[in-house]
Design a protein around this motif. Structure first.
Motif, PDB file in Angstrom:
ATOM      1  N   ARG A 138     -23.242  26.690  10.820  1.00  0.00           N
ATOM      2  CA  ARG A 138     -23.418  27.832   9.928  1.00  0.00           C
ATOM      3  C   ARG A 138     -22.952  29.132  10.591  1.00  0.00           C
ATOM      4  O   ARG A 138     -22.204  29.921   9.992  1.00  0.00           O
ATOM      5  N   ASP A 147     -17.509  27.527   4.515  1.00  0.00           N
ATOM      6  CA  ASP A 147     -18.116  27.268   3.208  1.00  0.00           C
ATOM      7  C   ASP A 147     -18.213  25.785   2.863  1.00  0.00           C
ATOM      8  O   ASP A 147     -18.949  25.419   1.944  1.00  0.00           O
ATOM      9  N   MET A 194     -21.877  24.750   5.035  1.00  0.00           N
ATOM     10  CA  MET A 194     -22.832  24.507   3.958  1.00  0.00           C
ATOM     11  C   MET A 194     -23.319  23.058   3.971  1.00  0.00           C
ATOM     12  O   MET A 194     -24.505  22.778   3.765  1.00  0.00           O
ATOM     13  N   ASP A 206     -25.864  22.616   6.728  1.00  0.00           N
ATOM     14  CA  ASP A 206     -27.095  23.326   6.362  1.00  0.00           C
ATOM     15  C   ASP A 206     -27.943  22.487   5.406  1.00  0.00           C
ATOM     16  O   ASP A 206     -29.141  22.253   5.638  1.00  0.00           O
ATOM     17  N   ASP A 229     -21.163  23.534  -5.469  1.00  0.00           N
ATOM     18  CA  ASP A 229     -20.948  24.598  -4.499  1.00  0.00           C
ATOM     19  C   ASP A 229     -19.659  24.360  -3.714  1.00  0.00           C
ATOM     20  O   ASP A 229     -18.820  25.249  -3.563  1.00  0.00           O
ATOM     21  N   LYS A 231     -26.254  28.953  -2.464  1.00  0.00           N
ATOM     22  CA  LYS A 231     -26.938  29.592  -1.333  1.00  0.00           C
ATOM     23  C   LYS A 231     -28.391  29.905  -1.695  1.00  0.00           C
ATOM     24  O   LYS A 231     -29.294  29.735  -0.871  1.00  0.00           O
ATOM     25  N   ASP A 238     -21.980  34.997   3.650  1.00  0.00           N
ATOM     26  CA  ASP A 238     -21.362  33.795   4.202  1.00  0.00           C
ATOM     27  C   ASP A 238     -21.630  33.560   5.687  1.00  0.00           C
ATOM     28  O   ASP A 238     -21.223  32.530   6.218  1.00  0.00           O
ATOM     29  N   PRO A 277     -26.909  32.881   4.904  1.00  0.00           N
ATOM     30  CA  PRO A 277     -27.102  31.427   4.922  1.00  0.00           C
ATOM     31  C   PRO A 277     -27.594  30.887   6.259  1.00  0.00           C
ATOM     32  O   PRO A 277     -28.205  29.819   6.308  1.00  0.00           O
TER      33      PRO A 277
END
Length: 728
Positions: A184, A229, A233, A236, A452, A493, A698, A702
């Motif tokens: 991240r 992204d 993501m 995460d 997403d 997010k 971004d 996050p």
């Protein structure tokens, strides 16, 4: 049914998810890449993304070796389960694998999306969304496989008791947490350094369009979309997904520990059974994602909503018989309501995030209007909007927690409508409900993450279309997909942050139970107390307890120091990109006239170096802080630290993500022809505001939710050391 062996059903669910991901990847690869120019651009993006991830893995590997040695020493000394070093390596490896697969297919899908968009909007959507579903179903499949396999190994290979299994599994997410934070933070620094640098020099100073091939940072910007992204993501949400199951398994054991092994294993299996239902519901939901050629923005958004809400409804229907069959007539309904509370909360958080960040609604339109008086009012308006947007998610999470706690059998002590005789029994059942709510919220991750992850692919496709000089209608189609992708990214997010809050709360409860058991064991072994003489009631969890209060302050401060470090990292990296882009514009003859090609690789290399150098310190801060806090202020200090970082982190993360998303979509709303359109003074003001919002949405925003989940997991791993050696 023997619910010990039922965990094999989780393996079957994992297989379904992974097979579907493979099928979707083949579907993407079956599309044509287009012209040689398109292939060359896509190859440069692919090469840059792969090179960065390879270098990131090397840096992470060094960190992993150090941590594994520490864990091995702790295991030898008896402070830790001998399974922990292996679980740390395996968890990190699977997280990295899911991120790598998702990013890899995204770098193959971007050019195919651009080429497909030459034919139709729907065809472009199919390619981009199929790519996103590869990441999402890989994340879900590998997580389910990890949880199910570990349970079966611990139970049937090593013959561990339910207590030992629960204690082990709830700590197994630490390897996942470390890599998720690296991914991240590192990915966020890379992508936003390139984005900010490209925008400030390209759009504002040189006045050239976004993704103009003359901009030296344009390839780095596209690479960043993939490493930040997509890979970031994915890592995460892999962490949130697997940790929600870990926590619910541990809380299920605590709630039914006196009900016999049959109920114990049933309660431990239920989160896995729900996840399997979610996989099937998400798979069905993907078939709802299609659109017409002349679809409006509203219709495009509608088809994604149809898929996500359709999957949620299917999951809600499927949860009922599964919960009844696993938990029996006595317990099923209350637990089912708790699960629905989390599922519905996730949908509401997504809706309100969309409301505050989409240009289809009043808040972002009003924000765009503020650009007419300059960048200052535009930035102030975005900050205000972001702060205001935190209220709805806070109330939604509170409502979900209260409903889940009461429905599962929890009772509030004291006087009031929901009050009664609050015993450890009712408390444990209520906490199990909160754990199941977290699982419910994340159950349809296979679809929500796909919605997403398709956005960065569409964004890259637009860049490739611009750089390859395709017909303007192609860019119009990819921009339509990208605009909706911005909205789904913002809602993704918000969803990730909301689920992180519920997961962290469940993990906090698990930490308290682990700490109580560790203290009780120490009292038995050192002072000869009777086993079970120390309970949760013996902890001083009063806010007047100085140790707990200091922990709260440290947790709150940690969020802001971490935010400062990540924002500063983006600033430093972006400065280097701005200087490099200016140099190339100045020193390369014919560049601005389109007669020479920029040195793209230099910007990619600068972003990679900056990200790798500056991602270690914030991650190390997240690892070291809970250990030091525990050693100084003890278990109560750690509880305060987790509470402070979770509450403050949740609010700050929502604020940053929504403010950044609103700034971005307001800019795109202006670019669509409103308030003067492209190259107007309003547009320049909006571009500056968007560059402020880039690290908000971004990088830092996050990353915060990954931070407070990791704090809790690290505390659980070191709980025995903290109990044995804390000063206070």
């Amino acid at each position: 049914m023997n619910f010990e062996w039922a965990f094999a059903i989780g393996g079957a669910g994992a297989l379904i998810a992974l097979v579907f991901a493979f099928v979707q990847s083949r579907r993407v690869m079956a599309f044509d890449e287009g012209t040689d120019r398109m292939k060359k651009i896509a190859g440069a993006i692919r090469k840059g993304a792969a090179a960065y991830l390879k270098r990131q893995f090397k840096v992470v590997a060094i960190f992993y070796v150090v941590v594994v040695v520490v864990l091995a020493v702790m295991a030898i000394l008896g402070y830790l389960s001998p399974f922990m070093p292996v679980a740390f390596i395996l968890g990190g490896a699977l997280t990295q694998l899911s991120a790598f697969i998702g990013m890899k297919i995204a770098t193959y899908a971007n050019v195919r999306t651009a080429n497909a968009a030459q034919t139709s909007l729907n065809k472009g959507l199919r390619v981009a969304f199929s790519s996103g579903s590869v990441l999402s179903f890989t994340v879900v499949g590998l997580s389910l496989l990890d949880v199910s396999a570990w349970f079966l190994v611990l139970r049937f290979v090593f013959d561990l008791s339910p207590t030992e299994i629960a204690d082990n599994m709830v700590m197994f997410g630490v390897g996942v947490a470390v890599f998720a934070l690296f991914a991240r933070v590192g990915g966020g620094i890379f992508t936003k350094a390139a984005d900010v640098g490209a925008d400030l020099v390209g759009k504002v100073e040189a006045g050239i369009p976004e993704d103009d091939p003359r901009n030296p940072a344009v390839i780095a910007d596209n690479v960043g979309d993939n490493v930040g992204d997509v890979a970031g993501m994915g890592a995460d949400l892999y962490e949130s997904y697997i940790k929600s199951m870990h926590a619910a398994i541990a809380l299920g054991y605590a709630a039914f520990m006196n009900a016999g092994e049959g109920m114990i294993f049933a309660s431990m299996f239920l989160p896995v059974g729900l996840a399997v239902v979610g996989v099937i519901a998400s798979l069905i939901g993907t078939f709802f994602i299609r659109t017409k050629e002349k679809a409006t923005q509203k219709q495009l958004l509608g088809t994604l909503r149809l898929g996500t809400y359709g999957a949620a409804i299917i999951a809600a229907i499927g949860f009922a018989p599964v919960t009844y069959f696993v938990m029996g007539a006595e317990h099923w309904f209350g637990l089912y309501i708790a699960i629905l509370a989390g599922l519905v909360a996730g949908c509401f958080i997504a809706y309100f995030t969309e409301y505050y960040t989409s240009a289809h609604y009043k808040p972002t339109k009003k924000l765009a209007e503020s650009s007419e008086t300059g960048s200052a009012t535009f930035i102030i308006g975005g900050i205000s909007l972001g702060m205001k947007s935190t209220l709805a998610p806070i109330l939604i999470v509170i409502a979900a927690v209260v409903v889940a706690f009461i429905a599962a059998g929890g009772v509030f002590g004291g006087q009031g409508f929901f009050s009664g005789e609050a015993t450890e029994f009712t408390f444990s059942h209520g906490l199990y409900g909160i754990g199941l709510a977290a699982v419910g919220m994340l159950s349809t991750l296979g679809l929500t993450l796909a919605c997403d992850a398709y956005g960065p692919v569409a964004d890259n496709a637009g860049g490739i279309a611009e750089m390859a000089g395709l017909d303007p209608v192609v860019r119009e189609r990819t921009d339509a997909l990208d605009s909706i992708g911005n909205t789904t990214a913002a809602t993704g997010k918000g969803f990730a942050i909301g689920s992180a809050a519920l997961t962290s709360l469940a993990l906090l409860i698990s930490f308290i139970k682990l700490a109580v058991r560790a203290i009780d064991n120490l009292r038995v072994e050192t002072y000869g107390y009777e086993a079970g003489s120390f309970t949760m009631a013996d902890l001083d969890l009063s806010i007047a307890n100085p140790s707990l209060l200091m922990g709260v302050f440290i947790g709150a401060g940690l969020v802001f120091v971490f935010s400062a470090m990540t924002m500063s990292a983006v600033k430093k990296a972006a400065q280097s990109i701005v200087i490099e882009v200016r140099r190339q514009f100045k020193e390369i003859p014919g560049l601005m006239e389109g007669k020479a090609e920029p040195e793209y690789e230099k910007c990619v290399d600068l972003c990679a170096k900056s990200a790798l150098q500056q991602m270690v310190a914030p991650t190390a801060l997240g690892v070291v802080t809970p250990i030091l806090t525990g050693l100084v202020f003890g278990v109560e200090g750690i509880i305060g630290l987790i509470a402070g970082s979770t509450v403050i982190g949740f609010v700050v993360a929502i604020f940053m993500a929504n403010a950044g998303g609103a700034w971005d979509n307001a800019k795109k709303y202006i670019e669509a022809g409103n308030h003067g359109g492209k190259n107007s003074e309003s547009h320049k003001a909006a571009v500056i505001g968007d560059t402020v919002g880039d690290p908000f949405k971004d990088t830092t925003g996050p990353s915060i939710n990954t931070l407070f989940k990791m704090v809790t997991t690290v505390a659980m791993v070191f709980v025995s050391v903290i109990v044995a050696y804390s000063i206070f």
